[in-house]
Design a protein around this motif. Structure first.
Motif, PDB file in Angstrom:
ATOM      1  N   ASN A  46       0.811  -1.301  -0.066  1.00 45.48           N
ATOM      2  CA  ASN A  46       0.031  -0.052   0.085  1.00 45.48           C
ATOM      3  C   ASN A  46       1.064   1.248   0.023  1.00 45.48           C
ATOM      4  OD1 ASN A  46      -2.005   1.862   0.639  1.00 45.48           O
ATOM      5  ND2 ASN A  46      -3.294   0.228   1.345  1.00 45.48           N
TER       6      ASN A  46
ATOM      7  N   THR B 197      -5.377   5.885  -4.066  1.00 42.42           N
ATOM      8  CA  THR B 197      -5.506   5.580  -2.637  1.00 42.42           C
ATOM      9  C   THR B 197      -4.634   6.875  -1.811  1.00 42.42           C
ATOM     10  OG1 THR B 197      -5.403   3.230  -3.104  1.00 42.42           O
ATOM     11  CG2 THR B 197      -4.463   3.960  -0.935  1.00 42.42           C
TER      12      THR B 197
ATOM     13  N   ARG C 208      -9.800   4.816  -1.574  1.00 43.56           N
ATOM     14  CA  ARG C 208      -8.951   4.516  -0.634  1.00 43.56           C
ATOM     15  C   ARG C 208      -8.619   3.036  -0.778  1.00 43.56           C
ATOM     16  NH1 ARG C 208      -9.578   7.533   5.104  1.00 43.56           N
ATOM     17  NH2 ARG C 208      -7.678   6.747   5.308  1.00 43.56           N
TER      18      ARG C 208
END
Lengths: 578, 756
Positions: free
Chosen positions: B310, B408, B376
């Motif tokens: 991420n 994101t 997100r």
């Protein structure tokens, strides 16, 4: 001062070789004739000019012998009469400073003849020039480095006992053959980085530029840009004259790299491509030193698109202005030029160092090092160690050691292996014999009945002491006290010279070729001449000084042996002939 | 020697020590004692690394008696050679320990680098680019690939990874010092994958050496450094650019090409989904089920499956289930399509647009009804999908990964970021080349978790002046800030400030360019071996080189030295660099023309004869017209009260100092530093140079003409060519243990550290 005179003699020795070429022998030997030009005048005499494999010669019309003959090696340069002069001439200047002028007198083709001669000479001369210069230099060096040889040279050549050629005949060859390292060790002279800058173009007044090229510059260009050399050998003189070639070179974008527009008909566009290719292959090869490898510097595997884009370098050529791309062409050119100059200066060195590096590396990695990856660590390790070294923080008292460089480590490990099985004493043998000797010593009993009486022993000691009866033969030792040093020196020179001559003489045996026959005769006369001009005056001199005459006895003996050998050989030959 | 640093026994693997090293260790120890962060500046070539390592290793050894004080050292450096150098210095230290104590200590230290530098698979490692290596590695080691092998034995896998996976984890890596090559050797011997071995081993290693990105870039840090112990000391060496690294790791650029490639990716995804639906619909249903249960359960991914984690920092990741709108595969692809179309429309602008993240989110909601929440989850959702679809070559999907990462990021952070859409490049306004910059303006965002998580963070470099600016822009509170200078018996640096002007307005001036050329020409005749000259930008250098060429200056320089020039192609520049070194080595001498902020100025050292003089032409200001920079300056002013000019000058000075510092890499080294611009003489510029440079500036070296510079240089170089003797330095800049322990010297040493 001596050295200087030696040098001078060497200079003057060049014509000596030339004069020693007797015309009869040359004419009889068949030579390859490269060019024949008729109707060439020399000293107002009509004749024919011949360019042969090793010399240029001229013979007057109607006669079959040459009155002019110069080896290419003796020619320093050629000069030609300017275009437009009535007389079309070509002058050869020799190393000695003499010159010979040929006048091309054929009305219809004089200019063509002259140019053909010039072109051919231009190609031939450099080949011989280097050789001649190198030889001369080599001889000079040898004389300077070896005073004994220099003395010998003075004794034999200057006093004309033997000719210079004979003197050098087996010396140079020997040096060249036995010790090539000495000759090859000469450091090659690099190329000036600015050699292209030295060709300052001058305007010739009417919208043209004039470039002055010297042989050195051409050589620099060739050495730096092998591609140009190739083009030259491909095109000159068949397709282009030399002048045209260089004109095109200076007009080409290859020379002016900032000119982007590549004319495809340009013969140098291929050179540029070749260079580009060379550069690319160098780039792809990558660098050996990992510390300067910018590609593997960063440890980042992120794709494009992440990070702050710092004024994206416009990679596509489309949005580059002409000026920008010409600028980057200049930069490329400078990098390339410097790399080529550097490579030209150390081409040989690089090659050998590469060889040794690779060989040492293969031996260090147990032979199983085909993987290119294996080659990297050693260089890298060394560079890393160098980079973290703080020499001043270490105590200096450690002695500098030289690393052992093993080319073949297995030989070091095993030592020399005997070819035949030999008998070696084992350690057990040695211990045994030591024990045996010890045993003998312990059991030694002096046999006193067979010992000399004390008077006899002391007289024997007296006889063997300096000045004793048995030491009289040692009087010869005193020669260095009896004879003045100056005479000694002279004698030494005589010995060296005689030795040299005798070496030449004996080397003729067995006499099995006509050449050796001739040589042995000459050597015999050389020896005789030596005896008359050198040895006899010396003998007279020592007689005048009332020194013992047997100083030269051994020399004479040696000469006599040679003479008798010669006589035996001669009588045998006579007998065979009759 | 063995040192006593405020009660701590430190083994120092040399016979002598520089006073500043002692002082540095002193400050470092105080920082560690206080369990706080520190900023330490010490010039390169004074043995900064070995001082750091000696002290921290000593600290760790003591800690093992008092458990859980400092368990691990995480040493971050910037380039691969730097990383390897650190490990080699560490090896030296450990050998000294072994010699002195006579016992084999069970210390484990290793370097970690990308797959490209560690892979030993014959095919994979032969690939040239890191990205390719990563992709190929993934295609051989991903869990579903390995699962397929059970069905189909012909499926190629990486035997090194298989071997490591089977046995490598059970036995810990034996104690010792492992550099990258050592890891590879070890891997070859055992048949284990060195990369995964190293990644596994860092968890229990005492010292880890790797690059910044493994700690600062959330996409990588989450994979690699997540489980490192909190009781660690983190060192950022060569940290003068740390703010840029932080910003880089959070920023994204999107061009039209990215979008086109992304379009292809989405199409491929769609087709793959279609195919799987026909053959193996259960797989998709299974994924859906796991997503409903929440992302935690979906995360059964193995270490080899995730390529990039991420992009946002761990504390910002939502711990809840993926929203329903993007839960099914088809819905998600549809979502991606809509997002893509929206981005395309945004790139079709004709004028520059700048907006904040909330504005962007509002606009996307208004135009295509995309909510903040699914955005997100975009990155996570894509990862899950790629795994489910069993995509082999993940590198092909870099474009769609980039877009989802952007989604994101933009939806997570409302502060500290800006969006700039430029329809064309400034220099070529006629050519449409739209770019969307999503750029981070606040370096403290990326580094914040590091400061929060680890007990001590040390920021150190040769050029950190002015020291107080780093705590401000990185938003942390250091317990120590100190600058050390190089103690010398004789000055081995000659600093010349040449009074030439290169203000932006006048720098294209013919006379200025010629003056620069004359300076270089004169120096090339005086200075032996290597000269390095730095320009302020690449374009500027190109122009100057071209006009020097026209004026014949370069030709004249060539009479003295060969010329090599940095290009924008890294491989070409590497070659030029190597040739440059060769020319310095064989005595010909060479000049390297290079660019401040370029790769050469950041990563290459010019020790000894490789750089006897450095010339800095002009002041290396960053390109101030850039909108990203303007936005950042604005942000700095508003958030940290740093004035634009202060920051710009600070930035220019740190790069100038970096450039000239390249030539002096030790006390036995010497060289000329020439600042060819009269602006350096001004107080605001001079004051921002590091102390070890400022010390050399005296009235005699200010505002020189070219002739005076040449005279000074000649004199200096003649003096410096005399042999360097250790005896002369002893007691002043080089100390034995006895000298160090004398009261008087200790007094002196305390003054070396320049506290701020």
């Amino acid at each position: 001062q001596n050295m200087y005179s030696g040098h001078c003699e060497l200079q003057s020795f060049a014509p000596l070789t030339e004069s020693s070429i007797s015309q009869s022998t040359m004419a009889s030997l068949s030579e390859e004739v490269l060019l024949v030009v008729k109707k060439v005048r020399q000293r107002k005499q009509d004749g024919t000019l011949y360019l042969m494999a090793e010399r240029v010669a001229w013979g007057p019309e109607g006669k079959d012998r040459f009155t002019v003959s110069h080896l290419y090696a003796d020619i320093r340069c050629q000069k030609i009469s300017p275009d437009g002069k009535a007389k079309i001439q070509l002058q050869l200047v020799l190393h000695t400073g003499e010159s010979t002028t040929f006048h091309f007198a054929n009305e219809s083709s004089a200019l063509k003849d002259r140019d053909a001669t010039k072109e051919l000479l231009q190609q031939l001369l450099p080949k011989f020039k280097k050789k001649a210069n190198k030889e001369l230099e080599e001889k000079n060096r040898m004389l300077q480095e070896d005073p004994v040889l220099f003395q010998l040279y003075k004794d034999l050549v200057v006093s004309q006992v033997i000719s210079a050629e004979e003197f050098w005949a087996n010396r140079l060859g020997g040096i060249n053959n036995t010790d090539p390292a000495v000759v090859n060790n000469k450091q090659e002279v690099g190329i000036s980085g600015a050699f292209l800058a030295d060709i300052r173009p001058q305007t010739d007044g009417c919208n043209g530029l004039r470039y002055n090229l010297t042989a050195d510059i051409i050589e620099s260009i060739f050495r730096t840009y092998p591609a140009v050399k190739q083009k030259y050998s491909e095109n000159v003189p068949h397709n282009l004259t030399e002048k045209e070639f260089w004109t095109r070179f200076f007009q080409s974008h290859y020379f002016h790299r900032d000119r982007i527009n590549t004319g495809t008909q340009d013969i140098f566009s291929e050179c540029a491509k070749q260079d580009e290719k060379g550069l690319k292959s160098l780039v792809i090869q990558g660098v050996k030193n990992p510390l300067v490898d910018l590609l593997s510097l960063e440890d980042k595997t992120l794709d494009e698109g992440y990070g702050i884009c710092t004024t994206l370098p416009s990679t596509s050529n489309a949005n580059k202005t002409v000026k920008e791309s010409s600028n980057s062409a200049i930069i490329k050119r400078f990098n390339h030029h410097s790399a080529m100059v550097l490579a030209a200066g150390s081409r040989k060195g690089v090659f050998t160092s590469l060889l040794t590096a690779s060989s040492s590396e293969t031996s260090s990695t147990d032979g199983n090092s085909r993987d290119s990856d294996f080659f990297q660590p050693p260089v890298k390790k060394v560079k890393l160690q160098e980079a973290i070294e703080y020499e001043d923080l270490q105590r200096e008292n450690r002695p500098k050691t030289v690393a052992l460089n093993l080319k073949k480590s297995d030989r070091y490990a095993h030592g020399p292996v005997p070819l035949q099985s030999q008998h070696y004493t084992t350690s057990q043998d040695i211990i045994n014999s030591v024990n045996y000797i010890r045993h003998e010593m312990m059991n030694y009993k002096p046999n006193l009945t067979e010992v000399l009486s004390s008077t006899a022993a002391s007289s024997a000691i007296a006889a063997l002491s300096p000045g004793g009866v048995l030491m009289q033969a040692g009087a010869q030792q005193a020669i260095n006290q009896m004879v003045p040093t100056e005479v000694q020196g002279e004698l030494k020179h005589l010995y060296v010279a005689a030795g040299e001559l005798l070496r030449h003489f004996w080397s003729c045996f067995p006499v099995n070729t006509p050449f050796l026959e001739e040589k042995v005769m000459k050597m015999k006369s050389n020896l005789e001449r030596f005896q008359v001009t050198k040895l006899c005056p010396f003998q007279e001199k020592i007689q005048r000084q009332y020194l013992s005459t047997n100083l030269t006895g051994h020399l004479e003996e040696m000469l006599q042996t040679a003479y008798s050998k010669f006589h035996i050989w001669q009588t045998r030959r006579m007998m065979r002939k009759t | 020697m063995k040192l006593n640093i405020e009660g701590l026994l430190v083994y120092f693997p040399y016979d002598y020590i520089y006073p500043e090293q002692y002082s540095y260790m002193l400050e470092l120890k105080r920082t560690l004692d206080a369990k706080g962060h520190g900023v330490l500046e010490m010039p390169s070539g004074t043995g900064k690394t070995i001082s750091l390592l000696s002290l921290i290793v000593a600290y760790q050894r003591v800690s093992s008696a008092f458990p859980l004080d400092v368990t691990k050292l995480i040493y971050c450096s910037r380039t691969v050679p730097e990383i390897e150098k650190v490990v080699e210095e560490l090896r030296k230290l450990m050998e000294f320990y072994a010699k002195e104590t006579g016992e084999r200590n069970n210390f484990l230290a290793l370097a970690l680098s990308s797959r490209k530098n560690l892979c030993i698979h014959p095919e994979v490692s032969s690939l040239r680019f890191g990205k390719e290596v990563d992709g190929k590695c993934h295609s051989l080691t991903a869990s579903y690939i390995r699962a397929q092998r059970h069905v189909n034995p012909n499926q190629p896998v990486c035997r090194f990874y298989e071997e490591f996976d089977a046995v490598g984890r059970q036995v810990p890596l034996p104690a010792g010092i492992y550099n990258l090559d050592d890891l590879k050797d070890f891997g070859r011997r055992k048949g284990w994958c060195p990369y995964y071995l190293a990644r596994y081993a860092i968890l229990h290693a005492n010292i880890v050496v790797y690059s910044y990105h493994y700690l600062l870039d959330p996409k990588i840090a989450d994979l690699v450094s997540k489980e490192l112990a909190k009781k660690s000391v983190v060192v950022f060496d060569e940290a003068h650019n740390i703010d840029n690294v932080c910003i880089d790791s959070m920023s994204v650029n999107i061009t039209r090409r990215t979008l086109d490639r992304c379009q292809n990716n989405v199409d491929t995804l769609q087709n793959t989904i279609q195919k799987i639906k026909e053959t193996d619909a259960a797989k998709l249903r299974e994924e859906y089920r796991r997503l409903v249960e929440g992302l935690k359960e979906a995360n059964v991914a193995r270490e080899t499956d995730i390529y990039l984690s991420n992009p946002v920092l761990p504390d910002e990741i939502l711990k809840e289930a993926v929203p329903g709108t993007i839960r099914t595969a088809e819905h998600f692809v549809g979502f991606l399509r809509r997002f893509l179309e929206y981005l395309k429309s945004r790139l079709r602008v004709h004028h520059v647009v700048q907006e904040s993240a909330p504005q962007f989110l509002k606009d996307i909601f208004d135009k295509v009804c995309i909510d903040r929440k699914p955005l997100r989850f975009c990155a996570e959702r894509l990862q899950s999908l790629l795994r489910t679809l069993e995509i082999a070559d993940i590198a092909d999907f870099s474009a769609v990964t980039l877009i989802s990462n952007f989604a994101t990021l933009v939806s997570t952070y409302s502060q500290g970021f800006t969006i700039i859409i430029e329809p064309f490049e400034d220099r070529t306004p006629t050519i449409a080349n739209p770019v969307l910059h999503f750029s981070c303006m606040d370096p403290s965002i990326a580094i914040k978790p590091v400061f929060q998580r680890f007990q001590s963070v040390i920021i150190t470099s040769g050029t950190l002046s002015p020291l107080d600016i780093y705590p401000r822009i990185l938003d942390f509170r250091p317990v120590t800030m100190a600058s050390f200078t190089m103690t010398l018996n004789t000055f081995n640096v000659c600093l010349c400030l040449v009074a030439l002007s290169s203000k932006f307005e006048t720098r294209e001036d013919f006379a200025v360019i010629r003056n620069y050329g004359n300076l270089l020409l004169e120096m090339s005749a005086v200075v032996p071996d290597g000269i390095v000259a730095f320009f302020t930008s690449y374009v500027y250098m190109e122009n100057i080189v071209a006009s020097w060429y026209e004026q014949g200056i370069l030709e004249n320089i060539q009479r003295n030295k060969l010329i090599f020039i940095e290009t924008q192609d890294a491989a070409e520049t590497s070659m030029a660099l190597e040739k440059y070194q060769e020319a310095c080595e064989n005595g010909r001498g060479a000049i390297l023309l290079s660019v401040a902020r370029g790769k050469v100025s950041e990563g290459i050292d010019f020790v000894h004869h490789f750089g006897r003089a450095v010339i800095m032409f002009g002041v290396p200001y960053v390109y101030t017209q850039s909108r990203i920079l303007k936005a950042r300056l604005e942000y700095l002013r508003d958030q940290f009260q740093i004035r634009e000019n202060d920051f710009l000058t600070f930035d220019a000075m740190r790069h100038a100092a970096q450039c000239v510092g390249r030539a002096i890499r030790g006390k036995t080294d010497y060289g000329l530093m020439i600042f060819a611009d009269k602006r350096y003489a001004r107080a605001d510029k001079r004051g921002k140079l590091p102390r070890w440079i400022q010390e050399h500036i005296n009235d005699g070296s200010l505002n020189l003409t070219v002739d005076e510079t040449v005279q000074l240089s000649k004199h200096f170089l003649r003096q410096m060519a005399q042999p360097f003797r250790q005896e002369d330095q002893l007691g002043l800049s080089l100390l034995t243990l006895e000298q160090l322990e004398s009261e008087e010297m200790l007094q002196k040493i305390t003054q070396i550290a320049h506290q701020t």
